[in-house]
Design a protein around this motif. Structure first.
Motif, short mmCIF file in Angstrom:
data_model
loop_
_atom_site.label_atom_id
_atom_site.label_comp_id
_atom_site.label_asym_id
_atom_site.label_seq_id
_atom_site.Cartn_x
_atom_site.Cartn_y
_atom_site.Cartn_z
N PRO A 29 0.81 -1.22 0.00
CA PRO A 29 0.00 0.00 0.00
C PRO A 29 0.85 1.28 0.00
CG PRO A 29 -0.88 -1.60 1.56
CD PRO A 29 0.43 -2.15 1.08
N LYS A 30 0.37 2.26 -0.73
CA LYS A 30 1.05 3.55 -0.81
C LYS A 30 0.71 4.38 0.43
CE LYS A 30 3.01 7.09 -3.14
NZ LYS A 30 4.39 7.09 -3.69
N LEU A 43 -2.61 7.77 5.68
CA LEU A 43 -3.47 6.88 4.93
C LEU A 43 -2.63 5.83 4.21
CD1 LEU A 43 -5.85 9.48 3.22
CD2 LEU A 43 -6.19 8.28 5.40
N LYS A 44 -3.25 4.68 3.93
CA LYS A 44 -2.64 3.63 3.11
C LYS A 44 -3.58 3.36 1.94
CE LYS A 44 0.02 1.25 6.73
NZ LYS A 44 0.27 -0.06 7.41
N LEU A 45 -3.10 3.64 0.73
CA LEU A 45 -3.91 3.45 -0.46
C LEU A 45 -3.50 2.16 -1.16
CD1 LEU A 45 -3.79 7.13 -1.83
CD2 LEU A 45 -5.48 6.07 -0.31
N PRO A 46 -4.46 1.27 -1.45
CA PRO A 46 -4.14 -0.07 -1.99
C PRO A 46 -3.53 -0.02 -3.37
CG PRO A 46 -6.50 0.36 -2.09
CD PRO A 46 -5.91 1.48 -1.28
N TYR A 108 -4.84 6.18 -9.88
CA TYR A 108 -5.81 6.99 -9.15
C TYR A 108 -5.14 7.90 -8.12
CZ TYR A 108 -5.53 3.87 -5.01
OH TYR A 108 -5.11 3.16 -3.90
N HIS A 109 -5.90 8.92 -7.73
CA HIS A 109 -5.50 9.78 -6.62
C HIS A 109 -6.76 10.27 -5.93
CE1 HIS A 109 -6.11 12.65 -9.96
NE2 HIS A 109 -6.45 13.53 -9.03
N PRO A 122 0.45 9.63 -8.91
CA PRO A 122 -0.78 8.85 -8.68
C PRO A 122 -0.49 7.39 -8.39
CG PRO A 122 -1.04 10.29 -10.57
CD PRO A 122 0.42 10.36 -10.19
N VAL A 123 -1.35 6.77 -7.62
CA VAL A 123 -1.20 5.37 -7.24
C VAL A 123 -1.63 4.48 -8.41
CG1 VAL A 123 -1.88 3.60 -5.58
CG2 VAL A 123 -1.70 6.00 -4.86
N VAL A 124 -0.93 3.37 -8.61
CA VAL A 124 -1.31 2.38 -9.62
C VAL A 124 -1.66 1.08 -8.90
CG1 VAL A 124 -0.56 1.00 -11.60
CG2 VAL A 124 0.13 3.40 -11.42
#
Length: 264
Positions: A29-30, A43-46, A108-109, A122-124
């Motif tokens: 996770p980002k 935060l942790k973004l998947p 995404y962001h 942005p997260v992939v």
């Protein structure tokens, strides 16, 4: 030095390498820090999703914040971003990324308090099938075990202890973990059995292949008087390439051809 000391050192070194590889990999996770009303929220973004809509949650972000937004598009494409509002549900903000074909990716962001996160990167996220624990757990344990045994063998070599037995066990463990359970995991997650050389550029498969070849050279030269240097080289090479982030340059769905691609 007692044998248990060797094992303790080997376990510590292996754990450090495993944690580093896991945290630097493209599926971890980002981590994002959101600044809001004078406070900071972690935060942790998947970055890895299975075959259902992936829920992005904004834990600890207050409910009285103006509705955050999620922006996503297929990756790699130049499509316009689709924007959806987060909803307050079960005590947290939630929004869904739509499921993609196997190995399909979304970029995404998020927007919170009028600011974009991550602003410049942005997260992939890549989607896959869920891998049964019956093959995933043995694969992880065997690969962890191969690293552990390799480090233990290295410690025996540099302290001039007998190591041939442990070298053989290391090679056997690496083979079973990387070339039996590895393809099983790859097939369960994405479809292909092998996406390394000569069929693709998957770094996980390729680094496993290279490491195994180095250890095979060490094994077939076991009776050579300079074999200890070959073993040391094989172990150091394993440590080096296994520090490369896991799952990098793996399978990717091509939205143009609508086919799975294993090459970069």
């Amino acid at each position: 030095m007692k044998n248990y000391v060797y094992w303790i050192l080997a376990v510590i070194i292996t754990l450090v390498l495993s944690i580093y590889q896991r945290m630097t990999g493209p599926t971890y996770p980002k981590k994002v820090s959101v600044e809001l009303n004078g406070g900071s929220y972690k935060l942790k973004l998947p970055r890895s999703g299975v075959q259902h809509d992936e829920i992005v949650t904004l834990k600890d972000i207050p409910s009285d914040v103006k509705s955050p937004q999620l922006h996503y598009r297929r990756y790699p494409t130049s499509n316009e971003y689709t924007t959806v509002d987060f909803s307050w549900k079960d005590g947290e903000w939630q929004a869904a990324l739509p499921v993609q074909p196997i190995a399909g990716k979304l970029q995404y962001h998020i927007t919170v308090g009028g600011k974009d996160y991550p602003a410049d990167d942005p997260v992939v996220i890549r989607f896959r099938h869920d891998v049964p624990a019956s093959i995933l757990i043995p694969h992880i344990l065997l690969m962890f075990g191969a690293m552990l045994l390799a480090v233990y063998t290295f410690l025996l070599v540099i302290t001039r202890k007998k190591y041939s037995r442990w070298l053989k066990i290391t090679v056997a463990t690496l083979f079973v973990g990387g070339f039996i359970f590895g393809p099983l995991v790859q097939h369960a997650a994405f479809g292909p059995w092998w996406t390394g050389f000569p069929y693709g550029t998957d770094l996980t498969d390729n680094k496993t292949l290279l490491s195994f070849l180095f250890f095979m050279v060490a094994l077939v030269t076991l009776k050579w008087k300079y074999n200890k240097w070959v073993v040391c080289l094989a172990v150091l090479f394993m440590i080096l390439i296994f520090s490369i982030p896991h799952s990098a340059y793996g399978s990717e769905y091509d939205y143009t051809t609508q086919q799975l691609s294993t090459e970069k």
